[in-house]
Design an enzyme around this catalytic site. Structure first.
Site, PDB file in Angstrom:
ATOM      1  CB  SER A   1      -0.982  -0.004   1.175  1.00 27.34           C
ATOM      2  OG  SER A   1      -0.371  -0.496   2.328  1.00 27.34           O
TER       3      SER A   1
ATOM      4  CD  GLU B   1       0.376  -5.280   8.994  1.00 26.68           C
ATOM      5  OE1 GLU B   1       0.103  -4.613   8.006  1.00 26.68           O
ATOM      6  OE2 GLU B   1       0.951  -6.367   8.943  1.00 26.68           O
TER       7      GLU B   1
END
Lengths: 397, 351
Positions: free
Chosen positions: A161, A244
């Site tokens: 991303s 994360e």
């Protein structure tokens, strides 16, 4: 068990409210899109100055330098959400790279990268997954051969991303071709405008390219760009993966969604009857409400354990799996509540919430897969949480 | 702010858990469930000797003066060990609702309450008790709890008002209702002009329902934890195809799914119990959510843990079914999960 705030924390809440009252007009609006929008960068700077972003990052590296206080972090998140004011930037650079550098970076790396990353001046992307290395990330093949004082990187990453916007990449590469797979990986930082990098947008089921593929052909990277020891990149990467997984499955976000669906079901009508008057849909709403309440209570329990320096154990291990699944189910209920309106998409007079529920229903399925699939999560829960044996290694042929 | 059990709370639950593990193993539970009244009475007196009958009775009346959270933690242990001892009504509920004037008697064990409150969650045909002008009760209550050696009975009438009657009172007749969970008895109680004392507290009916919701949820939490623990232990030991079955992902993931459902549910039960202690405005709502949620995940764990045990899980010999049935009993008491979700919706103005 004491769910009341101390005098100090009540005072802190008032402080956050006063800040929001004074500064909310400076916050970027939803239409101020783009990671580099000047209003976003200015807002981030204001937040860091007041300790509402980069709160516990040492001031010498560009943070605010407060002592960690999980409850204060929670109060900040609650008050910003209540006021409908966006909080600090939540990029992969800030949430994953910065904690990694603080833990394992050299002094020079910390001084070079943490400040600009926190301020949103340097945007990062994460080069982990490859077409042949998803759940089995350690089998990654992107290579980095040493030539003089440079690594020469060749290979491909996927699910990257913000690769199109990024200035820099933190990337896992294989530096020791003959070492066992977990011991041959290194963690490199290099510019995305290096010669030999090609970025291709990867359109996903939502119809948008939320991710990219990144191709490396003889990309030259100084050997000083390594974080941690050569061949120790797997340990470095695991430090960031922990960060994360903490981001995914936030129960307070699920609560916000639940309330939005309750509102939706009280305003949408079919045959003149409110959707919430349908007992089956109403039952599903309350069933998910119980799940949200359980995950919020679980979140409080984790927070208290961490604040006391204890491991949250199973309560922590299940958050990614259960939180992502819950978010997906919430979006699914919203779409069922919308019925035919729930299959409209992109634009049009009858589209509700700009198609956000439809996009979430699809994107959240991606989150169940990404960041460690649901199946990998279950194996982690079973092996680390319940002590069940690991899968036996297949016998060598 | 701290969302965690105190050392005292952990010790209280741990003490009961250790006691039950030592003195109430499955063999004794099995004897009591099979109708051996002496064993059941012995298990009951072991509980009473710990002073637990007065758990929610004020200290100056001879009780422990503890809250609903502590009562829920104890109930969890009783569910974990499928204990046939009376506690839910006789100790936790009675102490909280009838401490005045019965506190000292409840704590000493001289006053032993059972409860006919099922109609607060909805009345089946033919059920329902009404108070006459003279205050005497007539009608019928189904699914009454903990009547085995009760001296008093807490009864809900059709309006939701609670009354106390003595079990030896004239006009009262009790018949056992055979039920799936042999660790707990249910009774069909007929009232024919039974003298009764009305509870002055008009909110007592709602308080009773909220308390029972949390206690049944806590009992399921304990029973489900026991089933998960047994499934994991079995998966580590049972071998097929030359491997322990817990090394197969299909089995491993069943265990992970159970744990992933149970852990947040534990926090929800704590929060719902604590909310009652704090007279939190959301206490009734949280109790509805906890009862419904534990019913759902309890059912899932009961079924999945049985499957992990393979054919053995289905046998009487292993006895896993005592926990399976305990969870099933808790799911339906005061109504299944749909009814509690409907109540939750109503509390929020959604229905």
């Amino acid at each position: 068990m004491d769910l009341k705030l101390s005098v100090e924390h009540e005072a802190f809440r008032e402080e956050v409210r006063a800040f929001l009252k004074a500064h909310a007009p400076d916050a970027p609006a939803p239409e101020d899109k783009g990671l580099r929008h000047p209003k976003r960068l200015a807002w981030q700077k204001t937040l860091i100055e007041h300790g509402y972003a980069a709160r516990t990052i040492p001031a010498e590296y560009g943070g605010y330098g407060a002592e960690p206080d999980i409850l204060k972090s929670r109060i900040i998140a609650e008050e910003f959400a209540r006021a409908g004011v966006p909080g600090g930037l939540a990029s992969q650079g800030i949430s994953m790279l910065v904690p990694t550098l603080l833990e394992l970076g050299t002094e020079e790396q910390k001084r070079t990268w943490i400040g600009p990353t926190l301020r949103g001046e340097v945007i990062w992307c994460q080069g982990y997954s490859e077409p042949g290395a998803g759940s089995d990330l350690a089998s990654l093949k992107t290579s980095a051969a040493v030539e003089g004082d440079e690594f020469v990187v060749n290979g491909q990453k996927i699910w990257t991303s913000t690769a199109r916007e990024a200035d820099m990449i933190f990337c896992l590469v294989r530096t020791e071709a003959n070492a066992p797979k977990h011991r041959g990986i290194s963690y490199l930082l290099f510019p995305m405008d290096s010669p030999g990098i090609e970025v291709r947008p990867l359109v996903d089921m939502t119809g948008v390219a939320n991710f990219n593929e990144v191709f490396f052909t003889d990309v030259r990277v100084p050997v000083s760009s390594i974080v941690g020891e050569r061949g120790a990149g797997w340990q470095v990467a695991n430090a960031t993966l922990t960060h994360e997984r903490g981001m995914l499955g936030d129960p307070n976000a699920a609560y916000g969604r639940l309330m939005a669906i309750a509102e939706l079901m009280q305003t949408e009508t079919v045959d003149g009857h409110r959707v919430i008057d349908n007992p089956v849909l109403r039952d599903r709403l309350v069933e998910l409400q119980a799940r949200v309440a359980a995950m919020q209570a679980n979140g409080l329990r984790i927070m208290s354990a961490r604040a006391a320096g204890e491991s949250p154990g199973l309560a922590g291990l299940i958050v990614k799996l259960m939180g992502c699944e819950l978010n997906h189910q919430l979006a699914g209920l919203a779409i069922d509540a919308l019925g035919e309106l729930g299959i409209l998409y992109e634009e049009g007079e009858h589209l509700r919430a700009g198609g956000a529920w439809q996009a979430r229903y699809m994107y959240d399925l991606g989150l169940i897969i990404g960041g460690g699939t649901a199946q990998i999560q279950k194996s982690i829960i079973a092996e680390r949480g319940l002590g069940l044996p690991r899968e036996p290694k297949p016998a060598k042929a | 702010m701290r969302f965690a059990l105190s050392e005292d709370q952990k010790m209280l639950a741990g003490t009961l858990g250790d006691m039950l593990a030592g003195t109430a193993p499955l063999e004794r539970v099995r004897e009591a469930a099979g109708g051996d009244e002496a064993v059941r009475a012995a298990l009951q007196s072991e509980l009473d000797e710990m002073g637990l009958a007065g758990v929610t009775v004020a200290e100056d009346a001879g009780g422990l003066g503890l809250g609903v959270l502590e009562a829920a933690l104890l109930q969890e242990q009783l569910g974990r060990h499928v204990s046939p001892a009376a506690f839910t009504v006789r100790a936790a509920l009675a102490g909280a609702l009838c401490g005045e004037p019965f506190g000292a008697g409840i704590a000493s064990g001289e006053v032993r309450f059972g409860a006919a409150l099922a109609e607060l969650g909805g009345a089946r045909p033919g059920a329902g008790v009404a108070a006459g002008a003279d205050g005497r009760l007539s009608g019928r209550a189904l699914f009454a709890l903990e009547l085995a050696d009760a001296t008093h009975l807490l009864v809900a009438d059709k309006s939701g008002t609670l009354h106390v009657v003595e079990t030896g009172a004239p006009g009262l007749a009790m018949t056992a209702m055979a039920n799936i969970d042999h660790t707990r008895g249910l009774y069909d109680v007929e009232f024919d002009g039974v003298p009764a004392e009305m509870l002055a507290d008009t909110s007592a009916g709602q308080r009773a329902v909220t308390l029972l919701r949390v206690l049944f949820a806590a009992d399921t939490l304990g029973a489900a934890q026991a089933m998960l623990d047994k499934a994991v232990a079995y998966a580590k030991e049972r071998e097929q195809f030359g491997r322990v079955i817990g090394s197969f992902q299909a089995v491993k993931h069943m265990c992970a799914e159970m744990a992933a459902e149970l852990e947040p549910a534990r926090a929800l039960v704590w929060q719902a119990a604590h909310a009652i202690d704090e007279a939190d405005a959301d206490a009734d709502l949280l109790a509805c959510l906890a009862k419904a949620h534990l019913a759902e995940i309890g059912t899932f764990i009961a079924r999945t843990a049985t499957e992990v045990h393979g054919g053995m899980g289905f046998t009487d010999l292993l006895g896993l079914h005592y926990w399976f049935k305990r969870i099933g009993f808790n799911r339906q008491m005061l109504g299944g999960p749909e009814r509690h979700r409907a109540a939750a919706a109503k509390l929020q103005g959604w229905a």
